[in-house]
Design an enzyme around this catalytic site. Structure first.
Site, short mmCIF file in Angstrom:
data_model
loop_
_atom_site.label_atom_id
_atom_site.label_comp_id
_atom_site.label_asym_id
_atom_site.label_seq_id
_atom_site.Cartn_x
_atom_site.Cartn_y
_atom_site.Cartn_z
N LYS A 260 -17.63 3.79 15.91
CA LYS A 260 -16.79 3.95 16.73
C LYS A 260 -15.41 4.18 16.02
O LYS A 260 -14.69 3.38 15.58
CB LYS A 260 -16.49 2.82 17.64
CG LYS A 260 -15.81 3.11 18.89
CD LYS A 260 -14.96 2.07 19.34
CE LYS A 260 -13.31 2.34 19.01
NZ LYS A 260 -12.87 3.42 19.36
N GLU B 1 -10.28 -5.60 7.74
CA GLU B 1 -9.09 -5.03 6.88
C GLU B 1 -8.00 -4.73 7.82
O GLU B 1 -8.12 -3.95 8.62
CB GLU B 1 -9.39 -3.62 5.85
CG GLU B 1 -10.34 -3.74 4.65
CD GLU B 1 -9.84 -4.67 3.96
OE1 GLU B 1 -8.79 -4.84 3.63
OE2 GLU B 1 -10.55 -5.28 3.31
N CYS C 49 -1.91 1.28 5.44
CA CYS C 49 -1.76 -0.07 5.39
C CYS C 49 -1.17 -0.55 4.27
O CYS C 49 -0.65 -1.72 4.13
CB CYS C 49 -3.28 -0.76 5.82
SG CYS C 49 -4.15 0.03 4.73
N GLU D 70 4.66 -5.62 10.74
CA GLU D 70 4.14 -4.40 10.28
C GLU D 70 4.70 -3.37 11.47
O GLU D 70 4.57 -3.50 12.82
CB GLU D 70 2.72 -4.26 10.26
CG GLU D 70 2.18 -3.01 9.83
CD GLU D 70 0.77 -2.97 9.72
OE1 GLU D 70 0.12 -3.27 10.54
OE2 GLU D 70 0.30 -2.63 8.58
P1 NDP Z 1 -6.07 -0.82 16.36
O1 NDP Z 1 -6.61 -2.40 16.18
O2 NDP Z 1 -5.52 -0.76 17.61
O3 NDP Z 1 -7.50 0.05 16.30
C1 NDP Z 1 -8.52 -0.12 15.33
C2 NDP Z 1 -10.09 0.17 15.92
O4 NDP Z 1 -10.19 -0.91 16.83
C3 NDP Z 1 -9.74 1.87 16.89
O5 NDP Z 1 -10.92 2.13 16.64
C4 NDP Z 1 -9.72 0.87 18.29
O6 NDP Z 1 -10.23 1.76 19.21
C5 NDP Z 1 -10.58 -0.20 18.11
N1 NDP Z 1 -10.23 -1.20 19.24
C6 NDP Z 1 -9.51 -1.47 19.92
N2 NDP Z 1 -9.62 -2.56 20.91
C7 NDP Z 1 -10.87 -2.94 20.55
C8 NDP Z 1 -11.68 -4.22 21.01
N3 NDP Z 1 -11.33 -4.83 22.06
N4 NDP Z 1 -12.72 -4.24 20.48
C9 NDP Z 1 -13.34 -3.55 19.43
N5 NDP Z 1 -12.53 -2.46 18.92
C10 NDP Z 1 -11.40 -2.26 19.46
O7 NDP Z 1 -5.43 -0.24 15.21
P2 NDP Z 1 -4.98 1.16 15.13
O8 NDP Z 1 -6.05 2.27 15.17
O9 NDP Z 1 -3.71 1.38 16.15
O10 NDP Z 1 -4.60 1.10 13.52
C11 NDP Z 1 -3.32 0.87 13.05
C12 NDP Z 1 -3.33 -0.69 12.38
O11 NDP Z 1 -4.33 -0.67 11.32
C13 NDP Z 1 -2.12 -0.96 11.76
O12 NDP Z 1 -2.02 -2.21 12.11
C14 NDP Z 1 -2.64 -0.90 10.26
O13 NDP Z 1 -1.86 -1.81 9.19
C15 NDP Z 1 -3.99 -1.11 10.35
N6 NDP Z 1 -4.94 -0.66 9.16
C16 NDP Z 1 -4.97 -1.66 7.97
C17 NDP Z 1 -5.72 -0.79 7.05
C18 NDP Z 1 -6.26 -2.02 6.17
O14 NDP Z 1 -7.14 -1.53 5.17
N7 NDP Z 1 -5.89 -3.22 5.98
C19 NDP Z 1 -5.95 0.42 6.98
C20 NDP Z 1 -5.55 1.10 8.23
C21 NDP Z 1 -4.95 0.68 9.17
P3 NDP Z 1 -9.29 2.66 19.93
O15 NDP Z 1 -7.92 2.90 19.41
O16 NDP Z 1 -10.10 3.87 19.90
O17 NDP Z 1 -8.97 2.59 21.46
#
Ligand code: NDP
Length: 477
Positions: free
Chosen positions: A171, A246, A280, A379
């Site tokens: 997903k 992560e 990140c 962040e």
């Molecule tokens: P989110 O946590 O909002 O989303 C990450 C993924 O989780 C998306 O595919 C999202 O779906 C999905 N998701 C959202 N809600 C749920 C749920 N209830 N159950 C299961 N899956 C769910 O993060 P972002 O996409 O907004 O990314 C930004 C964040 O990610 C930042 O905080 C950043 O720091 C972190 N990040 C960390 C990295 C690392 O390696 N440490 C690398 C890259 C980013 P959808 O958005 O499609 O609704």
């Protein structure tokens, strides 16, 4: 416009379409992509479960060939896929092509790993008994990815999952279905049997949630925000499943009096502002000792004046748009918070108007920040960076470590003593000396400590820790 569908049990399916919008130009529709329902997610999980017995016993040369073919096609199409990536996510075209090449390298690396998975054979402590330790696939792996690396993060999760014999339900973030669809299409055409890899594009709260709630998902690998990571953890404990998280960072970059000023400024500008600060591993806290502070701020501000914010596809753009309106609001809210907290706005802070309607924001630098301010603790995930002035190395190290996160820590110094001490004492999964905090290799472990990560490291040979499960067998000789 043709709709790009979800892949479930080897069939392209889906009716409801959503538009993928270019953040550099909101009039530009990148494509239409199917939105999966919770039932689609359940069907994908069932397909992956059904495909697991055969795939988990498939020959390693078959897996090698599929992953290698995928790597080759991604590389051959790097300009086209890089353009798609820049259009849907907003990083500049050179950054996007670089990320696409990285995805190809990851598939190639894990093609090789299929041939290198080893176990151990050793004598038992009891006479006439032999012990074998082997690694087996885990089962159905749920892969949930964020929007900021739309091709590299899916690659570094899908490639090891398949290499070691797992089946996958993938997903991607709803904002960036384009690259996700493209790599699934490539893998599908490369010869993956039906159901081994399933794509369910759609909302996290619907599709992701259905994955979290399924007892048939044996492992979940997640990259994204801390809030969603905690949900993944809670649901996974409930189902007694393996999980890997992560999450965010608030990465420090320390600049000492003895630093090479050019190296320090280049690394800080790259860490803080490239990829629009949406990494990140981005550094949003510059911790600078007082002897170099003013020189450093002047030089960094000069550097920022020369950075062009514009359409990600335009030649000469250094910083593309913020990914969407929601993220832009988060960035500008934090700029307001920083002002109110008493940090000094040294550069930027304003939206930028360009020919296209897009989410353009100036690179923004605060000075006179403290490590207690919200802009230093939370962040932001945008091109917004704070400078924190400290007395000496000891205070710099303590400030760098004073954060709930622990992904990547950097230092600019010409002192071997301080570089060595920092490498040993930085509370982070990754440490960079005279290098930006962002920018990592694919053949070595990636991940953090404290609130940034949970579970085994990703990438390199360490990936097998998550994507396999260990079995210990005893045989009477
Ligand atoms: P989110 O946590 O909002 O989303 C990450 C993924 O989780 C998306 O595919 C999202 O779906 C999905 N998701 C959202 N809600 C749920 C749920 N209830 N159950 C299961 N899956 C769910 O993060 P972002 O996409 O907004 O990314 C930004 C964040 O990610 C930042 O905080 C950043 O720091 C972190 N990040 C960390 C990295 C690392 O390696 N440490 C690398 C890259 C980013 P959808 O958005 O499609 O609704």
């Amino acid at each position: 416009m043709t709709m790009h569908k979800n892949l479930i049990a080897g069939e392209w399916v889906g009716s409801e379409a959503i538009k993928n919008i270019n953040p550099s130009n909101t009039n530009d529709v990148v494509g239409e992509y199917a939105r999966a329902s919770a039932d689609d997610a359940k069907a994908a999980i069932a397909a992956a479960k059904a495909a697991f017995p055969a795939w988990s016993r498939s020959g390693i040369l078959e897996r090698h060939a599929i992953l290698k073919k995928t790597a080759d096609e991604i590389l051959a199409r790097k300009d086209e896929l890089g353009t798609l990536l820049a259009r849907e996510e907003g990083k500049t075209l050179p950054e996007a092509i670089g990320e696409t090449i990285r995805a190809a390298q990851i598939f190639e690396f894990f093609a090789g790993e299929t041939l290198r998975l080893a176990g151990e054979v050793l004598p038992s402590v009891r006479p006439n008994i032999g012990v074998e330790i082997t690694r087996e696939p885990v089962g159905v792996v749920g892969i949930i990815t964020p929007w900021n690396f739309p091709i590299a993060i899916p690659a570094w999760k899908i490639a090891p999952a398949l290499a070691f014999g797992n089946t996958v339900v993938f997903k991607p973030a709803e904002l960036v279905p384009g690259c996700a669809w493209a790599i699934v299409d490539i893998l599908h055409r490369a010869g993956l049997p039906k159901g081994v890899l399933n794509l369910v594009m759609g909302k996290g709260s619907v599709v992701g949630q259905a994955m979290l709630e399924s007892p048939d998902v044996a492992a979940i690998t997640f990259t994204g925000s801390t809030g969603t990571g905690k949900r993944v953890a809670a649901a996974s404990i409930e189902h007694n499943r393996k999980f890997q998280l992560e999450m965010g960072g608030k990465n420090p970059f320390v600049v000492l009096d003895d630093a090479d000023l050019t190296v320090a400024v280049e690394a800080a500008a790259n860490s803080g502002f490239f990829s629009t600060g949406q990494r990140c591993t981005a550094s949003s806290r510059l911790i600078v000792t007082e002897g170099i502070h003013d020189k450093f701020v002047t030089a960094l501000t000069e550097k920022l004046k020369g950075l062009v914010v514009d359409d990600a596809l335009k030649a000469g753009t250094h910083i593309g748009p913020v990914v969407d309106a929601g993220q832009l609001k988060q960035d500008t809210d934090y700029i307001e918070i920083g002002r109110k907290e008493g940090a000094k706005l040294a550069f930027g802070g304003d939206l930028v108007k360009r020919d296209n309607p897009g989410f353009f924001l100036q690179p923004t630098l605060f000075t006179e920040a403290t490590n207690a301010m919200r802009i230093s603790r939370e962040e932001i995930f945008g091109p917004v960076v704070s400078v924190i002035r400290v007395k000496d190395y000891e205070e710099a190290l303590a400030t760098a470590n004073d954060t709930p996160f622990g992904l990547s820590s950097g230092i600019a110094t010409t002192s071997l003593k301080h570089a060595t001490h920092f490498k040993r004492n930085a509370e982070a999964g990754m440490v960079m000396v005279n290098l930006p905090t962002a920018g990592v290799d694919f053949h070595v472990p990636f991940g953090g400590r404290k609130g940034s990560s949970y579970g085994p490291r990703e990438q390199g040979k360490y990936a097998n820790e998550f994507y396999t499960t260990v079995k210990t067998a005893y045989t009477l000789a």
